[in-house]
Design an enzyme around this catalytic site. Structure first.
Site, PDB file in Angstrom:
ATOM      1  N   GLN A 192      -5.483   6.311  -0.664  1.00  0.00           N
ATOM      2  CA  GLN A 192      -5.909   7.153  -1.879  1.00  0.00           C
ATOM      3  C   GLN A 192      -7.515   7.950  -1.277  1.00  0.00           C
ATOM      4  OE1 GLN A 192      -4.206   8.303  -4.543  1.00  0.00           O
ATOM      5  NE2 GLN A 192      -5.934   9.623  -4.965  1.00  0.00           N
TER       6      GLN A 192
ATOM      7  N   LYS B 120       1.804   7.196  -9.308  1.00  0.00           N
ATOM      8  CA  LYS B 120       2.557   7.115  -8.170  1.00  0.00           C
ATOM      9  C   LYS B 120       3.526   5.889  -8.275  1.00  0.00           C
ATOM     10  CE  LYS B 120      -0.703   9.731  -5.518  1.00  0.00           C
ATOM     11  NZ  LYS B 120      -2.046   9.839  -4.762  1.00  0.00           N
TER      12      LYS B 120
ATOM     13  N   ASP C  77       1.946  11.953   3.574  1.00  0.00           N
ATOM     14  CA  ASP C  77       1.219  12.961   3.348  1.00  0.00           C
ATOM     15  C   ASP C  77       1.246  13.986   4.303  1.00  0.00           C
ATOM     16  OD1 ASP C  77       0.022  12.686   0.765  1.00  0.00           O
ATOM     17  OD2 ASP C  77      -1.507  11.546   1.345  1.00  0.00           O
TER      18      ASP C  77
END
Ligand code: NAP
Length: 375
Positions: A179, A135, A202
């Site tokens: 995460q 990422k 997200d």
């Protein structure tokens, strides 16, 4: 466990199941469900094809009109010179990343703001560390600032919340990603709920999902993987309106939001899950199939209506003694069979995977633009 032949759906042993999204990763060990029974020859594998062999896989991409094989049709949206039966997620993701790069630079020049994505990693899981590294690299490649905090596995929930709170208040941060999975002593929901909804790139906040489900409401962010699936359909010129769609899997992060998105696009949607008694019969009615199950090669050629479009989200490592790593990745869909029946299919790897990270970058850019009223 039997080893997997390089291009066959038969005799595959699943080694483990990697479950990943923009924010999640977990590994479970499962045995393979009943393997594929038939084996068909793949005349030209999409990942090994040159321009000449690409032509033999070229099909129109509409699910509505099943077409004879080996027909060349110019592509509607991709800039590549040929339209292919293979939906190339890597190429589409690259195109999107190029668009993001241009927008990030336009924003920086116009108002001096650079979008920023903060990632919080807790613990020493190698797979999570790899996702976070990827990422970070992706952010750098498009000019997005990437911030990261890495906490030891024995950190307290309060410490994680403190970092989230810091990023919530930091005006240079436009997206926050925790995460997953978190260490077992932490309450995942509690931690995720601490992320400000305006920075929840997200899209997992229940308010976002609720808005996604309601007519006339707009979510602030759409979850990255399902958003990537729909974007692949759009950019491959597949029309969704009025089509019959089947989503296999109903997880909060992929299946459920994918079904909501298809419905928002006026498809008639059926969701299949582990308790569905006749999945093959139902799937065979679909013009569009999105599969997010985590079972290697579960969807066989006989499940697919001729001309259907297939988006295969599954990422399943299966034993492969021919591979230097001892395994390879396959999808939920038996690719060699699907490619002979469907009008378009995403490969695994190289289909949905690259799109997930591209959508994360896009959500971060959207967030920065919204916060700074930049059109
Ligand atoms: P998940 O949370 O385990 O959900 C799996 C879903 O599949 C559940 O809804 C389950 O039904 C259903 N299911 C399981 N076995 C089934 C069967 N035999 N028949 C019908 N339905 C069945 O998994 P996930 O997070 O959605 O991920 C699914 C797959 O996508 C995994 O392979 C994962 O690695 C991959 N993935 C890829 C990306 C990407 O970027 N490409 C991102 C995320 C996930 P129940 O609800 O009844 O249990």
């Amino acid at each position: 466990m039997a080893s997997a032949a390089a291009s066959s759906c038969s005799s595959i042993s699943m080694m483990f199941l990697t479950h990943s999204s923009a924010a999640t990763s977990s590994t479970a060990h499962r045995l393979l469900p009943p393997g594929c029974l038939r084996r068909r020859r793949l005349h030209c594998h999409p990942l090994q094809m040159g321009p000449a062999s690409l032509r033999c896989l070229t099909f129109p991409s509409s699910a509505a009109a099943p077409s004879p094989p080996h027909v060349v049709v110019p592509h509607a949206s991709l800039s590549t010179e040929v339209n292919t039966k293979v939906i190339d997620g890597k190429a589409v993701a690259k195109q999107i990343r190029d668009e993001i790069t241009a927008e990030v630079s336009r924003m920086k020049e116009a108002i001096g703001v650079i979008p920023g994505l903060a990632v919080i990693l807790v613990g020493d899981r190698k797979d999570s560390a790899t996702y976070v590294r990827n990422k970070k690299k992706a952010c750098e490649s498009v000019g997005i600032n990437s911030l990261e905090v890495h906490l030891p596995a024995d950190s307290t929930e309060e410490e994680v919340l403190k970092h989230i709170s810091g990023y919530n208040d930091d005006p240079s941060v436009h997206g926050i990603l925790v995460q997953l999975p978190l260490p077992s002593h932490m309450n995942e929901q509690h931690v995720l709920n601490a992320v400000r909804i305006e920075k929840d790139v997200d899209g997992f906040n229940p308010l976002n999902i609720g808005r996604l489900a309601m007519r006339g409401r707009e979510p602030l962010f759409v979850p990255c993987t399902p958003k990537g699936c729909i974007e692949l359909l759009h950019r491959h010129g597949v029309s969704i309106k009025g089509k019959r769609a089947v989503v296999i899997g109903r997880s909060n992060i992929v299946g459920m939001p994918a079904a909501l998105l298809l419905q928002r696009e006026d498809a008639t949607v059926t969701v299949i899950h582990s308790r569905t008694s006749n999945p093959e019969e139902i799937t065979r009615l679909a013009d569009i199939i999105i599969s997010a199950v985590g079972q290697p090669n579960m969807v066989r050629g006989s499940w697919i209506k001729p001309g259907a479009v297939i988006i295969d989200v599954g990422i399943n490592p299966v034993e492969d003694t021919n591979s230097p790593r001892g395994y390879r990745l396959v999808g939920d869909v038996c690719y060699e069979e699907a490619i002979e029946v469907a009008s378009a299919v995403t490969p695994v790897p190289g289909g949905v995977g690259p799109m997930t990270i591209a959508m994360l970058l896009q959500n971060t850019l959207i967030s920065a633009k919204r916060m700074h009223n930049f059109e």
